[in-house]
Design an enzyme around this catalytic site. Structure first.
Site, PDB file in Angstrom:
ATOM      1  N   ASN D   6       0.852  -1.258   0.112  1.00  3.88           N
ATOM      2  CA  ASN D   6       0.072   0.192   0.104  1.00  3.88           C
ATOM      3  C   ASN D   6       0.936   1.509  -0.122  1.00  3.88           C
ATOM      4  OD1 ASN D   6      -1.779   2.118   0.650  1.00  3.88           O
ATOM      5  ND2 ASN D   6      -2.188   1.008   2.543  1.00  3.88           N
ATOM      6  N   LEU D   7       0.796   2.244  -1.217  1.00  7.76           N
ATOM      7  CA  LEU D   7       1.641   3.263  -1.148  1.00  7.76           C
ATOM      8  C   LEU D   7       1.148   4.674  -0.318  1.00  7.76           C
ATOM      9  CD1 LEU D   7       2.984   3.020  -4.835  1.00  7.76           C
ATOM     10  CD2 LEU D   7       3.835   1.868  -2.943  1.00  7.76           C
ATOM     11  N   HIS D  85     -10.039   1.017   5.080  1.00 11.40           N
ATOM     12  CA  HIS D  85      -8.864   0.846   5.721  1.00 11.40           C
ATOM     13  C   HIS D  85      -8.904   1.784   6.840  1.00 11.40           C
ATOM     14  CE1 HIS D  85      -4.294   1.775   6.334  1.00 11.40           C
ATOM     15  NE2 HIS D  85      -4.121   0.616   5.580  1.00 11.40           N
ATOM     16  N   GLU D 133      -6.321  -5.696  11.217  1.00  6.68           N
ATOM     17  CA  GLU D 133      -5.140  -4.650  11.469  1.00  6.68           C
ATOM     18  C   GLU D 133      -5.291  -4.210  12.795  1.00  6.68           C
ATOM     19  OE1 GLU D 133      -2.671  -2.934   7.920  1.00  6.68           O
ATOM     20  OE2 GLU D 133      -4.866  -2.069   7.840  1.00  6.68           O
ATOM     21  N   ILE D 138      -0.130  -0.448  14.017  1.00  6.09           N
ATOM     22  CA  ILE D 138       0.085   0.049  12.703  1.00  6.09           C
ATOM     23  C   ILE D 138       1.403   0.756  13.052  1.00  6.09           C
ATOM     24  CG2 ILE D 138      -0.797   1.785  10.932  1.00  6.09           C
ATOM     25  CD1 ILE D 138      -3.534   0.311  11.383  1.00  6.09           C
ATOM     26  N   ALA D 194       3.385  -1.683   3.749  1.00  7.28           N
ATOM     27  CA  ALA D 194       3.252  -0.243   3.576  1.00  7.28           C
ATOM     28  C   ALA D 194       4.558   0.358   3.234  1.00  7.28           C
ATOM     29  CB  ALA D 194       2.270   0.678   4.313  1.00  7.28           C
ATOM     30  N   SER D 195       4.828   0.972   4.558  1.00  3.36           N
ATOM     31  CA  SER D 195       6.103   1.730   4.358  1.00  3.36           C
ATOM     32  C   SER D 195       7.348   0.950   4.629  1.00  3.36           C
ATOM     33  CB  SER D 195       6.537   2.466   6.046  1.00  3.36           C
ATOM     34  OG  SER D 195       6.433   1.712   7.185  1.00  3.36           O
TER      35      SER D 195
END
Lengths: 214, 214, 214, 214
Positions: D6-7, D85, D133, D138, D194-195
């Site tokens: 996920n950007l 999300h 999640e 997160i 993601a990151s």
């Protein structure tokens, strides 16, 4: 006079409408632009038309899944953005945040609002322009400049009392060149259009009719 | 000077705090009032204290399950209402609607906002007052009048440019009488308080300290 | 059979309707209750009627200006609460939070939803009951049990597949005792009513008609 | 195993990350895909990578200024979409509407949720997959499969009780290949990243490390 064609999520071909907008912009003194969906901005901007976003979120780079980052729509080719359209109403703090985000990304801003009081409020946030669209007229085909000319004049007064540098546009129900002329006579420096062009069989002809009396 | 004690959803006894507020209001020249939860308004107002609602919705009588009708809080005894508190941010169109609903029900209105630009915007909607509360100071114990005095002055300027009849209050971090005096010196006509009184062991003593230098 | 009369923000006298509900509850085997606005809970509960809240927020004691704390409505006299009514739709995470908050405060819970899929989803959050109200029937006077009996049966199936302990109610358009009987025949253990009783000239007579065939 | 990168609105080059994702997808048995912002979908999909949207709105073609239409992201090249999300939480009714909109446009769906109860609720809406999640993990770098393995197993149980056909993914804190393996051992059929990839100096190397133990 700025004429901004909002494609909403209509089932139109965004590139075909964009080409019509671009061609009419070249033929006329009016400034004619188009606002496609975010996913269409890049291919619409590639036509050379002046391209606007329909919305940007009050965010910066970071963890904002599903949001619209001002820098991303700018990089895709948008030069401006609508904020707080009646179909995407925002919190006051978020309108402020979205105007700031758009400025940061170099996007021109138009904040939409329902009535003169909200137009004054929107002008106080320092956007480039505000657009008054009485909700009861949206989609009616009856232009605000005809159904309720006081709203346009009161919006122009409300904005100028707060900040003289903020332009006023009007929307809702505009479908003819006379409507555009009337809006200008009432002090508006532009109009928001949608279905009249986006859903027309011949968008270019529809736009040419609109700019003809200018 | 209006001193409004916001009880939020704190685990305090709303009637005990209300009685303290009422007693201090009678002892001092300041106007001291309390804003309990909607379900507590009736019993708080029965103490004789000046009672405010924490929020009203932009609605009229009708099919609005779960919403707060201005007429109902007025009938329960409230004489005013906060709108757009930082813990209950509203859409611009709904702040307008809530101010109109409160007016209709005869409630005085204070619209809260984060910064001078939003204070100007709020003032354009014509409430009785606006309250500036920089979010980064809420709950810190550092008063806005000390941490960032420009914010209060800029808020006063922003409101007066838009509408001279709108009073400006300030909130966030106020906990001493000196803070209240400083706020007044910067042009504020009132302050919003919360935990400093509502969570005090002796709310009456805490309030007496606050109004003492006035 | 639970018959819950939702007073919404109707311009009715909440105490008068509450007394009618209380009296009919005593006359019949059905369980009849009333859901007033938050600001009216205390005086409604004082009549001795079974009192419900229309909504509670997914919060705990703390800094939640303008929100509805489950403990506060419970302390004012409510014994249960609606959650996610069609006029107060919540995020999924907040329905979960509101059910947890209500449980914490000892409130019975009914989560409302539009269709069998959402009823199954709501049942998965573990409320005491769920209520199916197809939005297209609300306020029509055509009961869901007649216009679309499959919706009620499918909702009962969806809930029981997920959690057999969750009761199913139905709402939308119920105005006669036959409608209540039909709802029961389709598997519903209760009904939500609103205008048919709250706006009736004689709420007690209207309720007596409703419970008569039970 | 589905590995979805996920950007968000990170300041990364979406095409460069997309090419890394595409290359690693070709090198491995895992299914590796990328979710860029809406304005980037077209150019990301043009790389040949499996492309997902981060969000679609619960709408159809029409008057929905500023919204994300499932058909438009599909036409731009997306084959699936995240819904709900944690950074874009939706109302229950809108999760249902977004799943229906995505299905209509031929998009695969993953509904995100905080905990096993909400995972059960999401599964009841019939998406292709759900993703658990825990919000507190997160961005921590501590994987849910390690910090709280019960959450993953309970989510798998909750989903399978409601609908056996719904896959379960997990997210939050996954940064190594061992984390991915652990997630699989607990019953997850995929992970959200993601990151760890999007912000890596060398996204391809980061992804290769992640898929290496599979």
């Amino acid at each position: 006079m700025l004429i901004l064609v909002n494609l909403k999520t209509y089932p139109c071909d965004p590139v075909a409408v964009a080409e019509a907008v671009r061609d009419v912009d070249e033929e006329t003194d009016a400034r004619v632009a188009v606002a496609p969906q975010a996913a269409h901005i890049e291919r619409v901007a590639a036509t050379g038309v002046e391209t606007w976003a329909q919305h940007v979120d009050p965010i910066d780079y970071g963890s904002n899944t599903g949001h619209t980052l001002a820098e991303s729509v700018a990089e895709a080719g948008a030069v401006g953005t609508l904020i707080n359209h009646s179909e995407q109403r925002l919190k006051l703090a978020d309108i402020d945040g979205s105007v700031r985000a758009a400025e940061r990304a170099g996007l021109e801003t138009i904040v939409c609002a329902n009535n003169p009081a909200q137009i004054g409020a929107s002008a106080a946030l320092g956007p480039d322009a505000v657009a008054v669209e009485p909700p009861e007229l949206i989609g009616t085909g009856t232009p605000v400049s005809q159904a309720d000319p006081d709203v346009v004049e009161d919006a122009v007064d409300a904005a100028s009392r707060v900040d003289d540098d903020v332009s006023v546009l009007c929307g809702a129900g505009i479908s003819t060149g006379d409507d555009v002329v009337s809006a200008g006579d009432l002090g508006a420096e532009g109009v928001l259009l949608a279905s009249g062009v986006a859903k027309a069989d011949d968008p270019k002809a529809a736009l040419e009719d609109l700019v003809d009396p200018l």
